[in-house]
Each structure stands twice: as C-alpha cells, then as structure tokens.
Write a protein that holds these residues in place. Sequence first.
Motif, mmCIF file in Angstrom:
data_model
loop_
_atom_site.group_PDB
_atom_site.id
_atom_site.type_symbol
_atom_site.label_atom_id
_atom_site.label_comp_id
_atom_site.label_asym_id
_atom_site.label_seq_id
_atom_site.Cartn_x
_atom_site.Cartn_y
_atom_site.Cartn_z
ATOM 1 N N PRO A 92 22.934 51.438 51.851
ATOM 2 C CA PRO A 92 23.175 50.704 53.208
ATOM 3 C C PRO A 92 23.595 52.179 54.206
ATOM 4 C CG PRO A 92 25.105 52.248 51.326
ATOM 5 C CD PRO A 92 23.663 52.044 50.172
ATOM 6 N N SER A 93 23.846 51.534 55.269
ATOM 7 C CA SER A 93 24.196 52.227 56.345
ATOM 8 C C SER A 93 24.964 52.863 56.504
ATOM 9 C CB SER A 93 23.688 51.413 57.722
ATOM 10 O OG SER A 93 24.464 50.795 58.479
ATOM 11 N N TYR A 94 25.707 53.143 57.549
ATOM 12 C CA TYR A 94 27.542 54.030 57.290
ATOM 13 C C TYR A 94 28.211 52.906 58.569
ATOM 14 C CZ TYR A 94 26.739 53.216 63.001
ATOM 15 O OH TYR A 94 26.855 52.486 63.936
ATOM 16 N N LEU A 95 27.545 51.477 58.514
ATOM 17 C CA LEU A 95 28.019 50.499 58.905
ATOM 18 C C LEU A 95 29.114 50.348 57.769
ATOM 19 C CD1 LEU A 95 25.424 48.620 61.090
ATOM 20 C CD2 LEU A 95 27.639 49.880 61.954
ATOM 21 N N MET A 96 28.130 49.483 56.145
ATOM 22 C CA MET A 96 29.956 49.672 55.603
ATOM 23 C C MET A 96 30.623 50.409 55.407
ATOM 24 S SD MET A 96 27.644 49.912 51.083
ATOM 25 C CE MET A 96 29.543 48.281 50.581
ATOM 26 N N VAL A 97 31.048 51.110 56.055
ATOM 27 C CA VAL A 97 31.954 52.232 55.660
ATOM 28 C C VAL A 97 33.245 51.802 56.996
ATOM 29 C CG1 VAL A 97 32.993 55.083 55.338
ATOM 30 C CG2 VAL A 97 30.695 54.092 54.371
ATOM 31 N N GLU A 98 31.903 51.610 57.260
ATOM 32 C CA GLU A 98 33.136 51.442 59.048
ATOM 33 C C GLU A 98 33.171 49.802 58.784
ATOM 34 O OE1 GLU A 98 31.041 52.209 62.699
ATOM 35 O OE2 GLU A 98 31.762 53.906 62.259
ATOM 36 N N LEU A 99 32.364 49.257 58.440
ATOM 37 C CA LEU A 99 33.153 47.397 58.332
ATOM 38 C C LEU A 99 34.045 47.956 56.904
ATOM 39 C CD1 LEU A 99 32.849 44.371 58.434
ATOM 40 C CD2 LEU A 99 30.881 44.601 56.315
ATOM 41 N N ALA A 100 34.471 48.611 55.597
ATOM 42 C CA ALA A 100 35.322 48.448 54.763
ATOM 43 C C ALA A 100 36.567 49.201 55.708
ATOM 44 C CB ALA A 100 35.011 49.526 54.011
ATOM 45 N N GLU A 101 36.744 49.784 56.468
ATOM 46 C CA GLU A 101 37.547 50.415 57.082
ATOM 47 C C GLU A 101 38.262 49.264 58.133
ATOM 48 O OE1 GLU A 101 36.300 55.006 57.627
ATOM 49 O OE2 GLU A 101 35.846 53.691 59.149
ATOM 50 N N MET A 296 26.102 43.367 58.245
ATOM 51 C CA MET A 296 27.427 44.681 58.531
ATOM 52 C C MET A 296 27.979 44.768 60.328
ATOM 53 S SD MET A 296 27.481 46.800 54.750
ATOM 54 C CE MET A 296 27.381 46.072 53.334
ATOM 55 N N ALA A 297 26.314 44.627 60.581
ATOM 56 C CA ALA A 297 26.459 44.724 61.921
ATOM 57 C C ALA A 297 27.230 43.508 62.482
ATOM 58 C CB ALA A 297 25.273 44.924 62.833
ATOM 59 N N ALA A 298 27.060 42.114 62.102
ATOM 60 C CA ALA A 298 27.857 40.624 62.343
ATOM 61 C C ALA A 298 28.922 41.087 61.981
ATOM 62 C CB ALA A 298 26.853 40.249 62.200
ATOM 63 N N GLY A 299 29.080 41.252 61.038
ATOM 64 C CA GLY A 299 30.715 41.208 60.422
ATOM 65 C C GLY A 299 31.435 42.204 61.532
ATOM 66 N N LEU A 300 31.036 43.472 61.961
ATOM 67 C CA LEU A 300 31.985 44.266 62.568
ATOM 68 C C LEU A 300 31.813 43.622 64.005
ATOM 69 C CD1 LEU A 300 30.302 47.999 61.890
ATOM 70 C CD2 LEU A 300 33.521 47.213 61.958
ATOM 71 N N GLU A 301 31.422 42.807 64.556
ATOM 72 C CA GLU A 301 31.379 42.258 66.210
ATOM 73 C C GLU A 301 32.037 40.735 66.001
ATOM 74 O OE1 GLU A 301 30.808 44.129 68.550
ATOM 75 O OE2 GLU A 301 30.889 42.229 69.917
ATOM 76 N N THR A 302 32.524 40.549 64.649
ATOM 77 C CA THR A 302 32.812 39.493 64.681
ATOM 78 C C THR A 302 34.030 39.426 64.338
ATOM 79 O OG1 THR A 302 31.392 38.312 63.599
ATOM 80 C CG2 THR A 302 33.397 37.216 62.631
ATOM 81 N N LEU A 303 34.453 40.963 63.868
ATOM 82 C CA LEU A 303 36.098 40.901 63.327
ATOM 83 C C LEU A 303 37.073 41.734 64.955
ATOM 84 C CD1 LEU A 303 36.114 43.570 59.781
ATOM 85 C CD2 LEU A 303 37.063 40.927 60.596
ATOM 86 N N ARG A 304 35.508 42.264 65.954
ATOM 87 C CA ARG A 304 36.254 42.702 66.779
ATOM 88 C C ARG A 304 37.026 41.756 67.608
ATOM 89 N NH1 ARG A 304 35.334 43.092 71.781
ATOM 90 N NH2 ARG A 304 33.123 41.816 71.971
ATOM 91 N N LEU A 305 36.125 40.168 67.861
ATOM 92 C CA LEU A 305 36.100 39.117 68.327
ATOM 93 C C LEU A 305 37.557 38.827 68.079
ATOM 94 C CD1 LEU A 305 33.350 37.386 68.904
ATOM 95 C CD2 LEU A 305 34.287 38.893 70.776
ATOM 96 N N ILE A 306 37.712 38.778 65.877
ATOM 97 C CA ILE A 306 38.864 37.779 65.488
ATOM 98 C C ILE A 306 40.152 39.334 66.390
ATOM 99 C CG2 ILE A 306 40.295 37.839 63.599
ATOM 100 C CD1 ILE A 306 37.776 37.986 62.645
ATOM 101 N N ARG A 307 39.852 40.833 66.434
ATOM 102 C CA ARG A 307 41.407 40.915 66.913
ATOM 103 C C ARG A 307 41.570 41.310 68.488
ATOM 104 N NH1 ARG A 307 38.786 45.152 64.236
ATOM 105 N NH2 ARG A 307 37.489 45.866 66.235
ATOM 106 N N GLU A 308 40.263 40.869 68.971
ATOM 107 C CA GLU A 308 41.182 40.976 70.617
ATOM 108 C C GLU A 308 40.340 39.774 71.065
ATOM 109 O OE1 GLU A 308 37.914 44.064 72.039
ATOM 110 O OE2 GLU A 308 38.527 45.811 70.696
ATOM 111 N N THR A 309 40.557 38.446 70.874
ATOM 112 C CA THR A 309 40.765 37.563 71.661
ATOM 113 C C THR A 309 40.849 35.969 70.788
ATOM 114 O OG1 THR A 309 39.030 36.002 69.895
ATOM 115 C CG2 THR A 309 37.551 37.423 71.965
ATOM 116 N N GLY A 310 41.687 34.814 71.961
ATOM 117 C CA GLY A 310 42.664 34.116 71.497
ATOM 118 C C GLY A 310 42.258 32.735 71.070
ATOM 119 N N TYR A 311 41.125 33.609 69.820
ATOM 120 C CA TYR A 311 40.604 32.173 69.146
ATOM 121 C C TYR A 311 41.226 31.668 68.222
ATOM 122 C CZ TYR A 311 40.796 34.829 64.381
ATOM 123 O OH TYR A 311 40.916 34.589 63.194
#
Lengths: 427, 427
Positions: A92-101, A296-311
């Motif tokens: 995996p890339s380091y993104l796996m750790v960031e996504l889990a975090e 995992m890169a797509a997941g991190l960005e999806t999670l950011r949108l979940i946290r930061e938008t009024g979706y």
Amino acid sequence: MPWSNSRNSELLERARRVIPGGMYGHESTALLPSDFPQFFSRASGTRLWDVDGNEYIDYLSAYGPNLFGYGNVDIEAAARRQAELGDTMTGPSYLMVELAEAMVSMVSHADWAMFCKNGSDATSMAMTIARAYSKRRKILVATGAYHGSQPWCTPNRTGIVDDERKQIITYEYNNLESLEAAVRSAEGDVAGIFATPFKHEVFADQLIPSEDFAKAVRKICDNLDAPLIVDDVRAGFRLARDCSWSILGVEPDISCWGKAIANGHPISAMMGSQRFYAAARSIFATGSFWFSAVPMAAGLETLRLIRETGYLESTVELGNRLRAGLEEQAVSFGFSLRQTGPVQMPQILFHEDPDMRLGYAWVASALKHGVYFHPYHNMFLNAAMTAADIDQTLKASERAFAELKAERTRIPANENPLVLARLKIAR
Amino acid sequence: MPWSNSRNSELLERARRVIPGGMYGHESTALLPSDFPQFFSRASGTRLWDVDGNEYIDYLSAYGPNLFGYGNVDIEAAARRQAELGDTMTGPSYLMVELAEAMVSMVSHADWAMFCKNGSDATSMAMTIARAYSKRRKILVATGAYHGSQPWCTPNRTGIVDDERKQIITYEYNNLESLEAAVRSAEGDVAGIFATPFKHEVFADQLIPSEDFAKAVRKICDNLDAPLIVDDVRAGFRLARDCSWSILGVEPDISCWGKAIANGHPISAMMGSQRFYAAARSIFATGSFWFSAVPMAAGLETLRLIRETGYLESTVELGNRLRAGLEEQAVSFGFSLRQTGPVQMPQILFHEDPDMRLGYAWVASALKHGVYFHPYHNMFLNAAMTAADIDQTLKASERAFAELKAERTRIPANENPLVLARLKIAR
C-alpha cells in the motif's frame, strides 16, 4: 430525440450468449420492467445516459456508491493524481494509514479500520472476528436482511449447502422478543449480532428501528460479551457523518462500510473498537486489489467532503421536497403511495398494488420522461442534486401519474415469475 | 542516496495504532526480513519506490497484477478514456459484453464469463456453481493450496468454525492415488475438484503437475459428472494465452481468474463451458463495484496486448536468463539454490537453510542493492522487463551473494515465531 432502446436490446442479446442470464446480481434487469436499460454509456453529476443516448436523472446512484455526484471534480482530481504515481503496487501507499486515521477520527465507536473490496468481504471478516473474539459460533441476523452474497448470507440458496448456514440464526428486525428468542435458541453460543441501520429489504416497506430496540440490542451484546455489528455498507455516511446507529445513541463494536466511502471507487471497510483489535489481528484476510492506492486517495477526499460540506442536510432537504411533491401528485391523481425509509434513501411502493403492476408501470413511464426510479429497491439521492433536479423530476413524475391514471384499467397483470416469487417472499 | 527506511518505520508505528497488527494479509511485512519496506510511494514500468525514496526492480509485480509493467501507457490510456465517461454507474457499460466476448474467444474451454472483484469471489462462485450443477456437496482441494481468504478456504483457521470446512476434502497435489482416495472418502458426494495450475505454496518448492496427473483429474471429473475447476487467479495469462492447464492438453469446466487480467485494475473473473451455463445462471452473486467500467476498459486493452505482443515468450526468455545467472553466481559463491516453478513465476529457496536465515539475509541484502525479491513467496516477472533489468538484477544479486558469503557464519538464527510456524507447516 425520442426515447428508444434498440442498442440496449442488441447488447442484451449478445450478453445472453457470453454472460449467464445476460447479467447477474443486483444490476440485472431481469426483475425490472422490460423497457429498463441494462447498459450505460456515461454518467456525470446527477445524470446517467444509457447506450441508446437517453438521459436520466439517476435515483439509484450506482446502487449507493455515488454520494457526491458522478465524476465529482475534487474526488476525481485526487484519484488522478494518485493514478499517476501508482495504484495496485507490491504494497500500500502511506494513504492507507491516513485513510484509517481519517475513518477512525470520524466514526465514534471505532479505534481501527481494515480495508477490503466488497461489502461481503467486510461482513464476512466481521463474522470471523466475532468468532475469533468470543470463541463461540452462532451469528444472529435479521430475517431478510441483506449482508452480502457469500454462501453464509446470499439471499438465494441455490448451490448453498446446509452446513454453510448452520450457525446462522434469524430474528425479526425491530422486534426485541424475537431477538431474545433467537439468543435463547443459541444456547450460550452467540458469537455476534448483526443489524442493518434500518430495514431496507427489496419489494417491501422500509422500517426505521426504534431507539428502544437499538439500545436493547446493545445491552444484550454487552451481557453476552459478543460484538454488535452494524452493517452500514448500504447506508454508511448517508444517514450520519458517523455510524448510522449513532443517530439512535447506540455505538456498535464493529461496523461494515462500503459503497459510498470513496464515491464509487472500489473500496469497502470494517471498523472496530479497541476491545476487538486483537481478534481482528488474529484472522487472515486479503485480496489482490485491497491495498490499491487510487481508491484510498478518492476515499480521503470523499471523507473531507463529508466533514466539510453540508451534503447531508442538503440531501435530506431535497429528499423531503421530493417526497412531499410525489405525495401531493399521487393524491391528486387518485393514487396512494407508501413512501418509506429515510428521505435520502427512499422506497416508493403503491398501496392496493399486490402484483406491483401500478408501481412497475409508473417507473417505466417516468423512465421515458427522463427519470430513473426503481420499482422495488430503495433509491439513493446524491449530494450533486439540486432543487432544480427535484423540480424536473416532479414534472416527469406528474406526467407518469397522468399516464398511469389514463391507463389504469388496461395495465396487464405482472406476470414476471421472478417478480411474483419475490413478492411472495416479501409478504 | 544511501538506503534508509526511517519514513517507513514512522508509518509502521502510525499504522499499528489504527490498523490491526499494522497490516494484514499477504502484503503484511510481519513475515519478511525486518528491513523490508511496507509502504510505497510510486511505481512505474519495472520499478517500485518505497516511501523513503529507495528504488527497486520489483519482482513481486504487486503479487501478480502487474503483467505489462506498472502504468503501461496503452492500458492507462484506455482506463483514463473510460474514467472520463463513467466508472461505477447504475449498470455496466457495453464493455462488459465486449470483455466477456474477448475472454471467451481466448480461453478455449470457456463459453461464458462472469466478473467480480476478488480471486476469492471467483473461487467461491465456482464452488457454488459446482454444487448447483451436481446437487452434491463435497469440494476437493489440494492440501496447502491457496484458493482465497473466505472462511471455506482461508489458510488461517482463527475464527473459522468447523461447519464452514466440513464439506472440504483435501488431496495431495500431483498424486493420483491421493486424489482417488479423496474421491472415495466423499462417498458419491463430490460436487467439484479444484486444482491450481502448478503447486505454488509459500515457504516451499513449486511443483509442475505431470500431464498424466492432469489428464487423470479430467477423467475423474468426467466420470463423476462434476466440474474440474482450475484456479488460475495467480498464474492466469502468465503461463499461456489460454487457461494454464491448456499447456498440459487439459481443459477444465470452470476456471477462475484475477490479478493480471486488467494489469492491476481491480477485476476478477470466472469462466465456464456451456454445460455449466444454467447452473451459473441459477446462483446469486454480486458486489457494489463488480460492474465498474474502468477495469473492464483496462481489461480489454490488457487482453489485446496478450494476443498481439510477444510478452509471454519475452518473459520466459528473461526468466531463463535470470535463473541461469543466479545459479551460476550461487555456485561460484558456494551456495546451492532451489529454483522452482515456471521461470516467469520463480521461487528461490536455499538448500541447507532449515530456518531460512540464508534466504532472508540474501533478499535483505539484494533489497539494499535495489532489487525487491521475496524470500518465501513465488515472484512474478512482468513484460516491461528487459535484458538490461535482468543484468542490473544480477549485479545486485552478485553483491548480495558476496555479502552472504562474508557474513555466512555470523547470520543469526531466524527467530520470527510466525516464520518458524509457517516453516513447520511447509515441511
């Protein structure tokens, strides 16, 4: 351009020769009205185009994965950046750790995460972890609940041997007495209890669990020292920015995720609390593509949108607008709808429609006016939708209701044997 | 830049907090020499870079998916074109039909194809189809053969209950008497027989099946009217442009594919002959991302390269060059290698190395000279490799042999308990 489906029909013919039944699983159109397209050429935002070029406002959202609109610019940019570097590599890339975090920081009950590909991977791993932890065997699941298509949980018993289901006990969703009876029948051998966020079965009304039921399940699991497993594969992040039962004030021990966590990029997940870390560590689970970096890169960005938008609030508002509009139209044309489930994951069935001929005719008509509804599966609004989409949808649904009223007495009985069999099960 | 692994160590620490054991499955580094990096930042062609910036010629090829080099220009262009149109949509694109047609045209025994995500999906579906066809229960698999990580086949029994394995019977690979005994012990209840293209177990020499054995398995299946299932997930299209047992003149009834069929894009497949079409149609199998269009576009382009290039002959030639070079070096430094398996999927073990300390020290040394070998898992050459890559590899391996010779008497015993346990099983 008038609606047509000749290219789709040609592809269906070709498909039947080289794919069993022409298609399989939940994306088969065998149970849908005969006009429904099976093959699509393009998707963008809220829109879907079939292979004949017909455009639809898509209320299936890829059966759930599409949370922020097809091809969301931010998510696709993140995916493309990672694709340039590498996707499926020797690790995996380091993104796996960031996504889990990131997942752990957002899901209250969870201290750790494991990633996989299918929802069934996550639920099967959860089952195995429950047994590794408890050293017990029985798994309790609600009758009719869908937890995936592996032998232990597939809704179709063809090719399944009794031993594969021997340790599964069912209870009635939202029915405490039934759950207690299931626990008793396990005779001290309960390894874990599965629950879905709400009852979301095909061909049936959806059912929201009561807080009392959810809290009682939590208590039973505590008493048994067996994990409560919430299967959030279908509903995850559609009802809450946390595990779906957080709305009811209940935290599971293990939760299963999938579909929407990377906005359509293939990844699923299972999360758990510290108490189950050692058990999770003790099992073996893997897959060739589970550690790929792009999802995992797509997941991190999806999670950011979940946290930061009024979706979420926006989707609920639009869902309410759609439900109210449909209700008003149905009444004015002399129909009665059963609209159930959370408004962002609506199920629309017709009263006085035992063979579903009304529902089928109505969605087939809406289809030809540019709206892709579903006659028996819950639908999924996505966050790219706007009030204008809902208004355009309501114009199409109004025409569909008008056609349904005009044709009402002439609609043929539903004679699809597969549908009739499913209706029998749902009742 | 000197070799270092500080960033990898930091990530391992972070990973242990939020991922059980810091990693799981076949990409965990828990069984590898302690210096082996777990996290990677980039991959291109034959090369892999870890998060500390160290560059390797990668002989794992993502544990198989990388067949034509990381980021192959043609395949990535096809994937990108489709990504612009749509990936995970409410249904498949027409590419699903084209991919099934392409697979069927290339795999002699097959008349139909089904696509999924994991190798385990394909093997589990094959098992279910075998039972749906035969109405029998027992599944025969070779001892130690890896058919995936679902409960019925996972190599780790933790959390697995006896019932999940009750209908599985083992036989010794390449041993007809043992297979016949397994058939007898099933007492007329054989649903299907699984075989891998060759015996590719971890920590052990690889073994090519004899033609006699393969033909006898075929005959047994015919007599039983039960499917012969070749699990080609790991080796598919690496040994032949057809199912791997075609080399032996044997056609299975069902074959399972994965890993390399889309050069790293996530898709697996199961194929079968006409006789099993109805059984395949009768089961239920699905997954949220199984019908995504991008891996199918990548798959079509991968299949085109398989048909139109000399990738296979070139890989075999380079594999022979590597094997000969390593053999010569080993002898000249006073070591004796066990090089087994097809040359394009080599396994390299050391004679007189019961705790594998020599093998571990040698691969750790090669790693620091820029070559990523594996001490106990078969490796995978890829078609991007050139004679220059092999020559550069042999320079690194020569330095590793020299270091191994110099250190030989001072190498500490292998004390990794997980490794010692696996070695015990392998013997």
